[in-house]
Design a protein around this motif. Structure first.
Motif, mmCIF file in Angstrom:
data_model
loop_
_atom_site.group_PDB
_atom_site.id
_atom_site.type_symbol
_atom_site.label_atom_id
_atom_site.label_comp_id
_atom_site.label_asym_id
_atom_site.label_seq_id
_atom_site.Cartn_x
_atom_site.Cartn_y
_atom_site.Cartn_z
ATOM 1 N N VAL A 91 18.829 53.174 -21.081
ATOM 2 C CA VAL A 91 19.332 54.419 -20.754
ATOM 3 C C VAL A 91 19.944 54.328 -19.239
ATOM 4 O O VAL A 91 20.991 54.906 -19.176
ATOM 5 C CB VAL A 91 18.140 55.386 -21.022
ATOM 6 N N PHE A 94 23.090 52.296 -19.274
ATOM 7 C CA PHE A 94 24.314 53.087 -19.898
ATOM 8 C C PHE A 94 24.611 54.268 -19.264
ATOM 9 O O PHE A 94 25.505 54.845 -19.634
ATOM 10 C CB PHE A 94 24.094 53.413 -21.250
ATOM 11 N N SER A 95 23.951 54.601 -18.214
ATOM 12 C CA SER A 95 24.232 55.908 -17.352
ATOM 13 C C SER A 95 25.098 55.299 -16.264
ATOM 14 O O SER A 95 25.437 56.464 -15.569
ATOM 15 C CB SER A 95 23.068 56.537 -16.905
ATOM 16 N N TYR A 96 25.293 54.153 -16.045
ATOM 17 C CA TYR A 96 26.504 53.666 -15.010
ATOM 18 C C TYR A 96 27.676 53.826 -15.386
ATOM 19 O O TYR A 96 27.975 53.364 -16.592
ATOM 20 C CB TYR A 96 25.908 52.412 -14.472
ATOM 21 N N LEU B 55 25.530 58.804 -24.648
ATOM 22 C CA LEU B 55 24.475 57.843 -25.064
ATOM 23 C C LEU B 55 24.002 57.651 -26.624
ATOM 24 O O LEU B 55 23.962 56.895 -26.881
ATOM 25 C CB LEU B 55 22.941 57.926 -24.310
ATOM 26 N N ASN B 74 33.847 58.707 -21.454
ATOM 27 C CA ASN B 74 32.412 58.301 -21.104
ATOM 28 C C ASN B 74 32.049 58.068 -19.385
ATOM 29 O O ASN B 74 31.263 58.610 -18.889
ATOM 30 C CB ASN B 74 31.624 57.316 -21.986
ATOM 31 N N LEU B 78 30.266 60.391 -16.948
ATOM 32 C CA LEU B 78 28.969 59.694 -16.116
ATOM 33 C C LEU B 78 29.074 59.472 -14.663
ATOM 34 O O LEU B 78 28.156 60.021 -13.910
ATOM 35 C CB LEU B 78 28.657 58.181 -16.575
ATOM 36 N N SER B 83 21.992 62.442 -14.168
ATOM 37 C CA SER B 83 21.161 62.544 -15.291
ATOM 38 C C SER B 83 19.640 62.014 -15.131
ATOM 39 O O SER B 83 19.408 61.179 -14.249
ATOM 40 C CB SER B 83 21.411 62.103 -16.410
ATOM 41 N N TYR B 106 26.580 51.158 -7.992
ATOM 42 C CA TYR B 106 27.320 51.280 -9.630
ATOM 43 C C TYR B 106 27.994 52.273 -9.726
ATOM 44 O O TYR B 106 28.844 52.569 -10.430
ATOM 45 C CB TYR B 106 25.935 51.370 -10.662
ATOM 46 N N MET B 107 27.654 53.391 -9.114
ATOM 47 C CA MET B 107 28.401 54.806 -9.084
ATOM 48 C C MET B 107 29.672 54.650 -8.298
ATOM 49 O O MET B 107 30.425 55.606 -8.156
ATOM 50 C CB MET B 107 27.414 55.976 -8.625
#
Lengths: 235, 244
Positions: A91, A94-96, B55, B74, B78, B83, B106-107
């Protein structure tokens, strides 16, 4: 990709693998001396004649190294990949906002590169020490020449690549079950079969190239399948 | 779907192994508001939240998050969403700061003051302490900090106050209200602590067996049922007050 690799290494420490590679290097070096000393232990044994050739000793050393590094690669792949895609960790991954395929590519390339480079270093160091001491105080009656050195380098490269590719194949099995144990057991089974086949051919170069090609194609199929599975994975 | 909506779903369904767990779910969350998502365990809250984040892929129906379809866009969804889904997981051997640094890289966000974010969620003096030594409450606070760190437009939080003590719950309530009212961040949060939802939500969605049976404001609930949200919730989950 560089940024993703850097982040991968920040998240997963390589220290345990550095320690493992150091231990393997010492064991492989000792193994080389043991192989060279076999004919002296029992001079009456005619089977021991095989160990009077550096080509045979190096071949056997390579095959054992490949087995050990394939299993290490599988262990590393299970830590870097299988565990990260299992359960709640997936989770987070896959949130990146990063393409899933890029992440898995980075992970596979990291594990593959580490396996190949560490095996090259391990065998490079142990073979260099072994051949230098052999040139000074020989245990083996064979002669060291440029042909042997070139054979050492080329076979070391082939077996190192094979170890990395076998890690990817074992990963495919482990990923299907999301299990570290399955990944490592798959590596043990695949490598046992392969070592038997290579040993039966007495390290014939042509057969080695065919085997490497087959391993390469299988690993690429496994990689493609992993990318597809991850792209469509629901968590 | 309206442009004023941060999140909306239309006849959303999700089937697992032939069993339909989300059955025609419709929700709408207006921008800059707090949406409370309540329901019994297994009602489908987390499944809906996961579909909003891409997801999980919906079996049928439409989803729009910040005007985008999470299945098709997606990465963009994100990037603009923070989240916290289920119990948050971290890189256990690393500190809170390192965990947030990795998250921000990563963001693709590099101008966030991590210390400020940690202070905002009440995680102070944690220094280089690895996350593996954190209590449940500290982990929850860090999970909220991670959701906030990259300055999202929308926060989707699945039981964010789970494991927090009364002080922590109050602090998070004030933080969520501040984020929504002062910074205009839209918040969708699920919780079993009905009193909390009642105090902060602008609108509450009740999900029963995979269907959002009602969306209503707390003020309206008080008008309809002076006993409050708990009593109202019990009536809804027991089959009354559907689609009023």
């Amino acid at each position: 990709m560089n940024k993703l690799t850097r982040l991968e290494l920040k998240r997963n420490s390589l220290k345990p693998y550095h320690i493992a590679v150091s231990i393997i290097t010492v064991v492989i070096l000792s193994f080389l001396y043991l192989l060279a000393a076999i004919p002296r232990m029992d001079a009456a044994d005619t089977d021991a004649e095989m160990f009077m050739s550096y080509d045979f000793i190096v071949g056997l050393d390579n095959i054992v190294s490949m087995a050990v590094f394939s299993i290490m690669s599988a262990a590393m792949a299970s830590k870097f990949i299988v565990e990260e895609y299992a359960g709640k960790r997936a989770v987070m991954l896959f949130s990146y906002p990063v393409d899933r395929k890029k992440i898995i590519d980075t992970k596979i390339i990291t594990v593959f590169s580490y396996t190949v480079i560490s095996m090259l270093l391990c065998n490079g160091i142990s073979l260099t020490i072994f051949l230098v001491t052999e040139s000074l105080f020989p245990l083996c009656p064979d002669t060291i020449d440029i042909g042997l050195i070139l054979n050492c380098i080329s076979s070391m490269l082939c077996y190192s690549l094979s170890a990395g590719l076998l890690g990817i194949i074992s990963l495919w099995f482990g990923f299907r079950k999301k299990s570290t144990i399955v990944t490592i057991i798959s590596a043990c089974i695949v490598v046992s079969v392969l070592c038997q086949v290579i040993a039966m051919t007495l390290f014939t170069r042509f057969v080695l190239i065919i085997i490497l090609a087959v391993i390469f194609l299988t690993a690429m199929l496994a990689w493609t399948s992993l990318r597809y599975q991850i792209k469509n994975m629901e968590v | 779907m309206s442009n004023e909506l941060a999140v909306s779903t239309k006849q959303l369904t999700k089937t697992f192994s032939g069993t339909e767990v989300i059955r025609g779910c419709n929700i709408s969350v207006e921008k800059g508001t707090i949406y409370g998502f309540v329901g019994k365990n297994g009602a489908g809250k987390t499944t809906v939240i996961k579909m909003l984040l891409g997801l999980l892929k919906p079996t049928t129906g439409e989803v729009a998050v910040l005007g985008l379809n999470p299945a098709e866009n997606n990465l963009e969804v994100l990037r603009r969403t923070g989240s916290l889904v289920e119990t948050p997981v971290f890189y256990e051997h690393l500190s809170a700061v390192s965990n947030l640094q990795i998250h921000l890289e990563y963001m693709g966000e590099d101008d966030t003051n991590i210390e400020e974010i940690l202070k905002m969620v009440g995680l102070v003096n944690v220094g280089t302490q690895p996350v593996s030594t954190f209590s449940l409450g500290m982990r929850q606070r860090l999970g909220i900090a991670r959701a906030l760190a990259h300055k999202p437009e929308l926060l989707i939080l699945d039981e964010p106050v789970n494991g927090l003590d009364p002080v922590g719950i109050k602090e998070m309530r004030e933080l969520f209200l501040c984020l929504a009212k002062q910074k205009g961040i839209t918040i969708l949060l699920s919780s079993h602590i009905l009193s909390e939802i009642e105090q902060i939500a602008d609108r509450i969605g009740f999900i029963v067996d995979g269907i959002v049976v009602q969306e209503i404001s707390p003020a309206k609930i008080r008008e309809n049922d002076p006993a409050g949200l708990e009593d109202y919730f019990m009536q809804i989950v027991n089959g009354g007050k559907v689609n009023e």
